[in-house]
Write a protein that holds these residues in place. Structure first.
Motif, short mmCIF file in Angstrom:
data_model
loop_
_atom_site.label_atom_id
_atom_site.label_comp_id
_atom_site.label_asym_id
_atom_site.label_seq_id
_atom_site.Cartn_x
_atom_site.Cartn_y
_atom_site.Cartn_z
N PHE A 34 2.44 1.69 -3.59
CA PHE A 34 1.59 1.89 -4.77
C PHE A 34 0.34 2.73 -4.53
CE2 PHE A 34 3.98 -2.08 -5.49
CZ PHE A 34 4.71 -1.66 -6.59
N ARG A 35 0.10 3.13 -3.29
CA ARG A 35 -1.12 3.90 -3.03
C ARG A 35 -0.84 5.27 -2.43
NH1 ARG A 35 -4.90 3.11 -6.07
NH2 ARG A 35 -4.42 1.13 -6.97
N THR A 36 0.35 5.49 -1.90
CA THR A 36 0.59 6.76 -1.23
C THR A 36 1.54 7.65 -2.05
OG1 THR A 36 2.57 6.09 -0.02
CG2 THR A 36 0.45 5.57 1.00
N ASP A 37 1.49 8.94 -1.74
CA ASP A 37 2.39 9.86 -2.44
C ASP A 37 3.85 9.59 -2.06
OD1 ASP A 37 2.09 10.77 0.13
OD2 ASP A 37 1.61 12.83 -0.37
N TRP A 38 4.08 9.15 -0.81
CA TRP A 38 5.44 8.79 -0.42
C TRP A 38 6.00 7.69 -1.34
CZ3 TRP A 38 3.25 8.33 5.11
CH2 TRP A 38 3.38 9.56 5.79
N LEU A 97 4.97 6.80 -4.34
CA LEU A 97 5.15 7.27 -5.72
C LEU A 97 6.47 8.03 -5.84
CD1 LEU A 97 3.73 7.52 -8.52
CD2 LEU A 97 2.91 9.76 -7.76
N ARG A 98 6.74 8.86 -4.85
CA ARG A 98 7.97 9.65 -4.89
C ARG A 98 9.20 8.75 -4.75
NH1 ARG A 98 6.32 15.16 -1.58
NH2 ARG A 98 4.46 15.54 -2.83
N ILE A 137 11.08 17.15 -5.58
CA ILE A 137 11.23 16.08 -4.61
C ILE A 137 12.69 16.04 -4.14
CG2 ILE A 137 11.19 13.56 -4.29
CD1 ILE A 137 8.89 13.58 -6.41
N ARG A 145 9.50 5.65 -5.62
CA ARG A 145 9.73 4.92 -6.87
C ARG A 145 10.32 5.83 -7.94
NH1 ARG A 145 4.64 2.78 -8.92
NH2 ARG A 145 3.52 4.13 -7.47
N SER A 146 9.84 7.07 -7.98
CA SER A 146 10.34 7.98 -9.02
C SER A 146 11.82 8.30 -8.78
CB SER A 146 9.51 9.27 -9.06
OG SER A 146 9.79 10.07 -7.93
N ILE A 185 0.84 -1.20 0.00
CA ILE A 185 0.00 0.00 0.00
C ILE A 185 0.87 1.25 0.00
CG2 ILE A 185 -1.63 1.34 1.39
CD1 ILE A 185 -2.87 -1.35 2.24
#
Lengths: 309, 517
Positions: free
Chosen positions: A169-173, A175-176, A192, A178-179, A166
């Motif tokens: 794949f579900r939180t902005d943390w 997503l950041r 970021i 992974r980026s 979760i």
């Protein structure tokens, strides 16, 4: 035929597989954090070992294995911090830094064991986390035997997988994170903080590996032994790769490797040397890396220190 | 009109170079302001300073008349600046929507509201005519669409000033036109655009005003309507520039090289080159036009021996060369300018002199008694070529990595052309070079042609294809879709064919000679 199937797939072995998989699950989740942020963490083995020792020591002095667990978490996090400083701040080669941590941890734990407990090889027994039964489930046939009565850390590991999934794949943390591991400059250009993100990820990675180690010393057993992780940090790394850097993939791989671990004793009865079974995690990892089971693509920026211009 | 943005006396030094030397630039609200200059003139540096990626050594920036201190991209974004980089800042493995929201996610308690993200992106895309599917993975969409994602990223962050860094470098003519439409849309809705380019044609087509940089200095700012192509070119280069390549009609001789039914597959088995057949005559330039990635590179690698074709033949003077490794192919008189001069063509850590004998290093006179370097011959060779091909600085001991892109390319051109190859394979020979170097290399290619070489020219620049080629082949999806005499085609038609348009229905009533013949 049925005999052979039940020989391997019976409730006792599957329950053992779950137990053997638990330290791998904790540690591979740690590996996912670090590597998804772009930092190779080959030091998981050393972080686990440190966690196993510190968990034991804190449990010994406080009398509470739960506080011991906290000690393991903090000590693993500190090892993670060391790796982070070397590889993020000073842009050291991440494999070399991780290897140094592994070697350091071996020496450190042996030294501490002798200095503090005045023993060589194995620590005295310490308080450990005992098994619990889950009402209702424990009474279900077969399933109850496998998951109904286990160590709380086994359940924690399973919950952790869901939480990490979760988070990623579900939180902005997530997503950041992974980026940052894929394209740190892109992350930087949208504001970021690449360095901070990687620091947090690597520290988290160490903390989880520390818990994985503590499972061995204050849950599965109730003592620390020199080098007791016995390569499980590397197997966890293998599980992470085999699971394509995803939490559920790594869970599956950990269970598979845990199963291999659980059956090795039975294998001996069949006259197959257990060393063959011990090779399986690594053979499977090479198979995964060679791309036989769909391609295992690591995060793109992995291993590369981020340089701001 | 009011100035939305003012940059005053910006100076930035890099070790050994003044990248920006006391530059003052005004941008008016709602205009499209072109910023032009050759490579290394300081355009990108200036914009990176504006966007907070570099710190200026001195100078000030005013936004809406207020002095601002932009220390990092986050500040720039908060101030309403958006930048679309030449090399896209997109995460391939994420979706379009994820890329757009990255860093400014619609989230509650850190849980991303993906539905809102997708809806927002779709709405923005519709509003500005930027067609793109929010749920697609960035890795799966075209370069033109990726650029739209970059623009959406800026708009999502409510950019008032949008900086586009060489946005057309990666686009086909059709995509460029679409981009220009988008730019006009944005302008209508009040967005100010700074448009970086080195293509004067585009400046004239889209901008309201234009500022020219040369060697780190601002040469001047003009109203686009009051200037013209030659004037801008001269401002950029600092001297008069020959805009067209001067050449006489080709005198094609006998066939030098024949490519017969070549098929190439890549490592994962994708069919990259499909049954391509081409003949190249002595004394002619055969241009290969196409959007990058349509098999041109694989075809060239099969010809030069860098990769093995799955089937088919390459004949040089009737003799097969397709089974030979690169070195013997070279020895038989094939010259090659690779598309990526850093990866292939040069060893950056070697000196100019050593790079000028690459591939010939094991031959006389550069090696003696099978083993030892003949330093004298190596240096004489380099000295001669450096003078003949005007490599600057003319120091043959200098490492190639310290030369500018144009001079690096001249080193390759000198090495390959000086052997008077009979068959010359040029892949993107002027990519990333400035006008001066392009002019030089174009002249050299034509000189080789006039000396009787058969030349294959692969280029993504249609201008280059049209001005150098005698015949043009278009590659699309691994196939040669048409071979046309250059005088019977134009940019529009080639652009149409490059995007997979049907050769028979191509605009313009020209006869089309199909490749299959």
């Amino acid at each position: 035929m049925w005999e052979y199937i039940t020989f391997f797939f019976n409730a006792t072995i599957l329950a053992a597989a779950l137990r053997m998989a638990t330290p791998l699950i904790f540690t591979s989740m740690g590996g996912i954090f670090s590597e998804r942020s772009g930092v190779i963490n080959i030091g998981l083995e050393g972080m686990m070992l440190t966690g196993a020792f510190m968990g034991m020591m804190v449990s010994h002095y406080t009398g509470s294995p739960w506080v011991g667990l906290l000690g393991a978490l903090v000590s693993g996090a500190i090892m993670g911090l060391i790796h982070a400083v070397a590889s993020i701040q000073y842009k050291a080669n991440q494999v070399v830094s991780g290897t140094a941590i592994n070697i350091f941890a071996v020496g450190f734990t042996v030294f501490m064991l002798r200095t503090i407990f005045n023993v060589a090889g194995t620590s005295p027994p310490v308080p450990s986390i005992g098994n619990v039964s889950i009402p209702i489930i424990v009474d279900i046939p077969v399933i109850g035997q496998i998951i109904g009565r286990q160590n709380p850390m086994v359940y924690m590991a399973l919950i952790l997988v869901v939480v990490v999934h979760i988070f990623l794949f579900r939180t902005d943390w997530g997503l950041r994170l992974r980026s940052v591991g894929e394209h740190p400059k892109a992350a930087d250009t949208v504001g970021i903080n690449v360095f901070l993100t990687r620091y947090m990820a690597v520290i988290m990675s160490g903390a989880l590996a520390g818990l994985g180690g503590a499972y061995l010393s204050i849950a599965h057993l109730s003592r620390f032994g020199d080098g007791m992780t016995a390569g499980r940090g590397f197997i966890a790394l293998a599980a992470m790769i085999f699971g394509k850097w995803t939490p559920f993939g790594a869970l599956g791989a950990s269970l598979l490797f845990g199963f291999a671990d659980a059956v090795q004793m039975s294998m001996q009865e069949l006259g197959i040397p257990r060393h063959f079974v011990q090779m399986t995690p690594y053979i499977l990892t090479m198979v995964a890396l060679a791309g036989f089971i769909g391609r295992a693509t690591p995060p793109k920026a992995i291993g590369k220190p981020y340089e701001k211009e | 009109m009011d100035n939305i943005l003012e940059m005053k006396n910006i100076t930035k030094n890099f070790p050994g170079v003044v990248a920006n030397d006391d530059i003052s630039l005004d941008i008016r609200k709602g205009e499209i302001h072109a910023l032009v200059g050759e490579n290394g003139s300081g355009k990108s540096t200036l914009m990176n300073i504006l966007y907070g990626l570099y710190d200026a050594d001195s100078g000030e920036v005013f936004l809406n008349k207020k002095k601002v201190d932009i220390t990092d991209p986050r500040t720039a974004i908060n101030l309403g600046l958006g930048m679309v980089f030449q090399h896209f800042m997109l995460v391939d493995t994420l979706t379009v929507a994820e890329n757009v929201i990255l860093g400014s996610e619609p989230a509650r308690m850190h849980f991303i509201n993906y539905k809102k993200a997708v809806d927002d992106v779709a709405r923005l895309a519709k509003e500005y005519g930027l067609r793109v599917e929010p749920r697609s993975k960035v890795a799966d969409i075209s370069v033109g669409q990726q650029q739209r994602v970059e623009i959406l990223k800026a708009l999502y962050r409510q950019a008032e000033v949008l900086i586009l860094d060489e946005p057309t470098a990666v686009l086909t003519p059709q995509e460029t036109e679409e981009l220009f439409q988008v730019m006009n849309n944005l302008k209508k809705q009040g967005t100010t655009i700074i448009f970086i380019t080195h293509k004067i044609k585009e400046v004239l087509a889209i901008s309201d005003r234009v500022s020219v940089l040369r060697r780190g200095k601002l040469v001047g700012t003009k109203n686009t309507k009051e200037t013209n192509h030659p004037e801008l070119a001269e401002m950029m280069v600092g001297r008069e520039v020959l805009l067209r390549v001067e050449k006489t009609p080709a005198q094609p001789g006998k066939t030098v090289a024949s490519i017969i039914n070549i098929n190439v597959r890549d490592r994962v088995g994708t069919h990259k080159v499909k049954d391509v057949s081409l003949d190249i005559m002595s004394g002619e330039v055969l241009g290969i036009a196409g959007v990058e990635g349509n098999g041109q590179q694989e075809l060239i690698e099969a010809i030069t021996g860098l990769n093995r074709a799955e089937s088919g033949e390459v004949l040089l003077h009737g003799k097969p060369i397709h089974k030979l490794p690169p070195m013997p192919i070279k020895k038989r008189g094939v010259g090659y300018i690779p598309e990526d001069r850093h990866k292939r063509g040069l060893i950056l850590e070697y000196s100019v002199a050593d790079n000028m004998i690459l591939g010939l290093h094991s031959q006389a006179p550069f090696v003696e008694k099978f083993l030892f370097r003949n330093e004298k011959a190596i240096q004489e060779n380099a000295q001669k070529l450096v003078e003949e091909y005007d490599v600057r600085p003319p120091n043959i001991k200098q490492l190639v990595q310290t030369l500018s892109g144009g001079n690096q390319q001249k080193v390759i051109v000198a090495r390959e052309f000086s052997r008077n190859p009979e068959f010359l394979v040029c892949s993107q020979p002027t990519r990333g070079l400035d006008i001066g170097a392009i002019e030089f290399i174009h002249k050299e290619i034509i000189r080789q042609r006039d000396n009787g070489a058969a030349v294959i020219l692969v280029s993504a620049e249609l201008d280059e294809i049209l001005s150098l080629s005698d015949r043009v082949a278009v590659m699309y999806n691994g196939e040669v879709s048409a071979v046309l005499p250059v005088e019977k085609t134009d940019e529009r038609q080639l652009g149409y064919l490059m995007l997979g348009g049907d050769a028979q229905k191509a605009e313009g009533d020209v006869e089309i000679e199909t490749a299959a013949e």
